[in-house]
Design a protein around this motif. Structure first.
Motif, PDB file in Angstrom:
ATOM      1  N   ASN A  92     -23.360 -18.077 -12.524  1.00 17.68           N
ATOM      2  CA  ASN A  92     -22.277 -18.818 -11.881  1.00 17.68           C
ATOM      3  C   ASN A  92     -20.940 -18.262 -12.373  1.00 17.68           C
ATOM      4  N   ALA A  93     -20.127 -17.805 -11.428  1.00 21.52           N
ATOM      5  CA  ALA A  93     -18.857 -17.163 -11.780  1.00 21.52           C
ATOM      6  C   ALA A  93     -17.911 -18.110 -12.521  1.00 21.52           C
ATOM      7  N   GLN A  94     -17.893 -19.383 -12.146  1.00 14.90           N
ATOM      8  CA  GLN A  94     -17.007 -20.343 -12.807  1.00 14.90           C
ATOM      9  C   GLN A  94     -17.432 -20.573 -14.261  1.00 14.90           C
ATOM     10  N   THR A  95     -18.751 -20.642 -14.478  1.00 10.70           N
ATOM     11  CA  THR A  95     -19.265 -20.808 -15.842  1.00 10.70           C
ATOM     12  C   THR A  95     -18.920 -19.589 -16.688  1.00 10.70           C
ATOM     13  N   ALA A  96     -19.079 -18.395 -16.109  1.00 12.26           N
ATOM     14  CA  ALA A  96     -18.754 -17.150 -16.819  1.00 12.26           C
ATOM     15  C   ALA A  96     -17.276 -17.096 -17.180  1.00 12.26           C
ATOM     16  N   GLU A  97     -16.434 -17.534 -16.244  1.00 16.24           N
ATOM     17  CA  GLU A  97     -14.994 -17.539 -16.503  1.00 16.24           C
ATOM     18  C   GLU A  97     -14.641 -18.549 -17.591  1.00 16.24           C
ATOM     19  N   ALA A  98     -15.297 -19.691 -17.601  1.00 18.68           N
ATOM     20  CA  ALA A  98     -15.071 -20.710 -18.630  1.00 18.68           C
ATOM     21  C   ALA A  98     -15.429 -20.161 -20.007  1.00 18.68           C
ATOM     22  N   ALA A  99     -16.543 -19.438 -20.058  1.00 20.23           N
ATOM     23  CA  ALA A  99     -16.986 -18.850 -21.330  1.00 20.23           C
ATOM     24  C   ALA A  99     -15.984 -17.807 -21.809  1.00 20.23           C
ATOM     25  N   ARG A 100     -15.422 -17.023 -20.895  1.00 20.27           N
ATOM     26  CA  ARG A 100     -14.441 -16.010 -21.277  1.00 20.27           C
ATOM     27  C   ARG A 100     -13.161 -16.653 -21.831  1.00 20.27           C
ATOM     28  N   GLN A 101     -12.789 -17.796 -21.301  1.00 19.27           N
ATOM     29  CA  GLN A 101     -11.613 -18.515 -21.804  1.00 19.27           C
ATOM     30  C   GLN A 101     -11.821 -18.940 -23.264  1.00 19.27           C
ATOM     31  N   ILE A 102     -13.003 -19.468 -23.522  1.00 22.61           N
ATOM     32  CA  ILE A 102     -13.315 -19.911 -24.885  1.00 22.61           C
ATOM     33  C   ILE A 102     -13.414 -18.709 -25.819  1.00 22.61           C
ATOM     34  N   GLN A 103     -14.031 -17.638 -25.326  1.00 31.79           N
ATOM     35  CA  GLN A 103     -14.183 -16.434 -26.132  1.00 31.79           C
ATOM     36  C   GLN A 103     -12.823 -15.857 -26.540  1.00 31.79           C
ATOM     37  N   HIS A 104     -11.866 -15.898 -25.652  1.00 32.78           N
ATOM     38  CA  HIS A 104     -10.534 -15.356 -25.932  1.00 32.78           C
ATOM     39  C   HIS A 104      -9.891 -16.075 -27.123  1.00 32.78           C
ATOM     40  N   ILE A 105     -10.020 -17.383 -27.150  1.00 28.85           N
ATOM     41  CA  ILE A 105      -9.447 -18.161 -28.256  1.00 28.85           C
ATOM     42  C   ILE A 105     -10.177 -17.864 -29.559  1.00 28.85           C
ATOM     43  N   ILE A 106     -11.500 -17.824 -29.491  1.00 23.16           N
ATOM     44  CA  ILE A 106     -12.302 -17.569 -30.697  1.00 23.16           C
ATOM     45  C   ILE A 106     -11.978 -16.206 -31.291  1.00 23.16           C
ATOM     46  N   ARG A 107     -11.876 -15.197 -30.453  1.00 19.46           N
ATOM     47  CA  ARG A 107     -11.595 -13.846 -30.941  1.00 19.46           C
ATOM     48  C   ARG A 107     -10.202 -13.745 -31.555  1.00 19.46           C
ATOM     49  N   THR A 108      -9.292 -14.565 -31.082  1.00 24.32           N
ATOM     50  CA  THR A 108      -7.932 -14.563 -31.628  1.00 24.32           C
ATOM     51  C   THR A 108      -7.929 -14.898 -33.115  1.00 24.32           C
ATOM     52  N   TYR A 109      -8.877 -15.740 -33.534  1.00 25.76           N
ATOM     53  CA  TYR A 109      -8.933 -16.186 -34.921  1.00 25.76           C
ATOM     54  C   TYR A 109      -9.908 -15.379 -35.786  1.00 25.76           C
ATOM     55  N   GLY A 110     -10.620 -14.450 -35.180  1.00 22.68           N
ATOM     56  CA  GLY A 110     -11.564 -13.652 -35.953  1.00 22.68           C
ATOM     57  C   GLY A 110     -12.798 -14.461 -36.328  1.00 22.68           C
ATOM     58  N   ASN A 111     -13.586 -13.934 -37.261  1.00 21.17           N
ATOM     59  CA  ASN A 111     -14.825 -14.598 -37.698  1.00 21.17           C
ATOM     60  C   ASN A 111     -14.585 -15.374 -38.999  1.00 21.17           C
ATOM     61  N   PRO A 112     -14.432 -16.704 -38.928  1.00 23.33           N
ATOM     62  CA  PRO A 112     -14.126 -17.494 -40.123  1.00 23.33           C
ATOM     63  C   PRO A 112     -15.277 -17.594 -41.118  1.00 23.33           C
ATOM     64  N   THR A 113     -16.522 -17.297 -40.677  1.00 21.68           N
ATOM     65  CA  THR A 113     -17.663 -17.432 -41.587  1.00 21.68           C
ATOM     66  C   THR A 113     -17.595 -16.425 -42.728  1.00 21.68           C
ATOM     67  N   ARG A 114     -16.737 -15.432 -42.620  1.00 25.20           N
ATOM     68  CA  ARG A 114     -16.599 -14.420 -43.672  1.00 25.20           C
ATOM     69  C   ARG A 114     -15.450 -14.734 -44.639  1.00 25.20           C
ATOM     70  N   LEU A 115     -14.747 -15.808 -44.396  1.00 30.70           N
ATOM     71  CA  LEU A 115     -13.589 -16.158 -45.217  1.00 30.70           C
ATOM     72  C   LEU A 115     -13.987 -17.019 -46.411  1.00 30.70           C
ATOM     73  N   SER A 116     -13.049 -17.202 -47.339  1.00 30.62           N
ATOM     74  CA  SER A 116     -13.274 -18.091 -48.473  1.00 30.62           C
ATOM     75  C   SER A 116     -13.350 -19.523 -47.958  1.00 30.62           C
ATOM     76  N   HIS A 117     -13.806 -20.438 -48.787  1.00 32.13           N
ATOM     77  CA  HIS A 117     -14.023 -21.818 -48.358  1.00 32.13           C
ATOM     78  C   HIS A 117     -12.775 -22.463 -47.758  1.00 32.13           C
ATOM     79  N   GLN A 118     -11.660 -22.384 -48.440  1.00 33.14           N
ATOM     80  CA  GLN A 118     -10.444 -23.043 -47.966  1.00 33.14           C
ATOM     81  C   GLN A 118      -9.843 -22.326 -46.769  1.00 33.14           C
ATOM     82  N   GLU A 119      -9.904 -20.994 -46.757  1.00 30.99           N
ATOM     83  CA  GLU A 119      -9.394 -20.239 -45.608  1.00 30.99           C
ATOM     84  C   GLU A 119     -10.218 -20.567 -44.374  1.00 30.99           C
TER      85      GLU A 119
END
Length: 239
Positions: A92-119
């Motif tokens: 579904n194109a709308q679902t794919a577009e929704a996922a891309r919107q969320i992905q854009h925000i997530i990628r902006t912040y990088g991968n937090p699982t590799r950061l220190s606890h407080q970061e």
């Protein structure tokens, strides 16, 4: 007559002080004088105790409960990123577009699982604050990630609360214990220096001169770093 220079260890940070003792010990452990070696043995014991106390201070905040909450929020975050990956490949194109919107925000912040606890806490809080708003509500629903966002918020809040409580409870005791171990190592160092200077005065020889020269090099290097750091701090404040 050569003698070991004065060194104010109180101006050093915890790890810097331990590093100084390690360097000094690597020199004095080579001494052959039996009277002097008695102080060297005591010095080694105090340095080891100081090292263990400092290690304990760093580990004391990570309890079984804290580790469990850490895994919980990591699991929630990874579940969201997995749903995003699946959503992007959706027919579904709308679902794919929704996922891309969320992905854009997530990628902006990088991968937090590799950061220190407080970061990590800070990054996850910023992310969830964005996703908790109305702007991305429809997109999150489309990839079935809304409940996982709620779980991530709950897990991150629970982690912060538990971690801070643990820190408040442990900091006083552990810091006191580490400071005591440091003081003992510092005291043995000063005793060792006095003995070396006395022995040099009573029976000077080439070997003692070489030891003193090496010790003074370590002292000079440490003092130089202190002065340099202070100058940078003053310059930074003036800016």
């Amino acid at each position: 007559m050569k003698e070991v220079k004065n060194m104010d260890l109180r101006k050093l940070g915890m790890k810097e002080d331990l590093d100084f003792h390690r360097k000094v010990y690597s020199i004095v452990e080579q001494a052959n004088d039996l009277e002097f070696r008695q102080h060297v043995f005591a010095y080694r014991e105090k340095i080891t105790a100081f090292k263990e106390a400092l290690k304990q201070r760093e580990k004391s905040l990570i309890t079984k409960e804290v580790s469990s909450l850490e895994k919980r929020r990591d699991r929630a975050y990874r579940a969201i990123t997995s749903l995003v990956s699946v959503g992007i490949a959706h027919f579904n194109a709308q679902t794919a577009e929704a996922a891309r919107q969320i992905q854009h925000i997530i990628r902006t912040y990088g991968n937090p699982t590799r950061l220190s606890h407080q970061e990590k806490s800070d990054v996850l809080r910023q992310l969830t604050e964005i996703f908790a708003g109305e702007e991305y509500a429809t997109a999150l629903d489309a990839i079935h990630a809304t409940e996982w966002i709620e779980e991530l918020i709950a897990a991150n809040d629970a982690f912060d609360k538990t971690y801070l409580q643990r820190r408040e409870k442990q900091t006083s005791f552990v810091t006191s214990s580490t400071s005591a171990a440091r003081r003992e190592a510092d005291q043995v160092y000063h005793s060792l220096v006095k003995v070396m200077n006395v022995l040099m005065n009573l029976s000077p020889d080439k070997e003692k001169e070489q030891f003193i020269e090496k010790l003074n090099q370590v002292i000079d290097q440490t003092a130089y770093r202190q002065v340099t750091r202070k100058k940078r701090s003053v310059a930074k404040k003036s800016d």
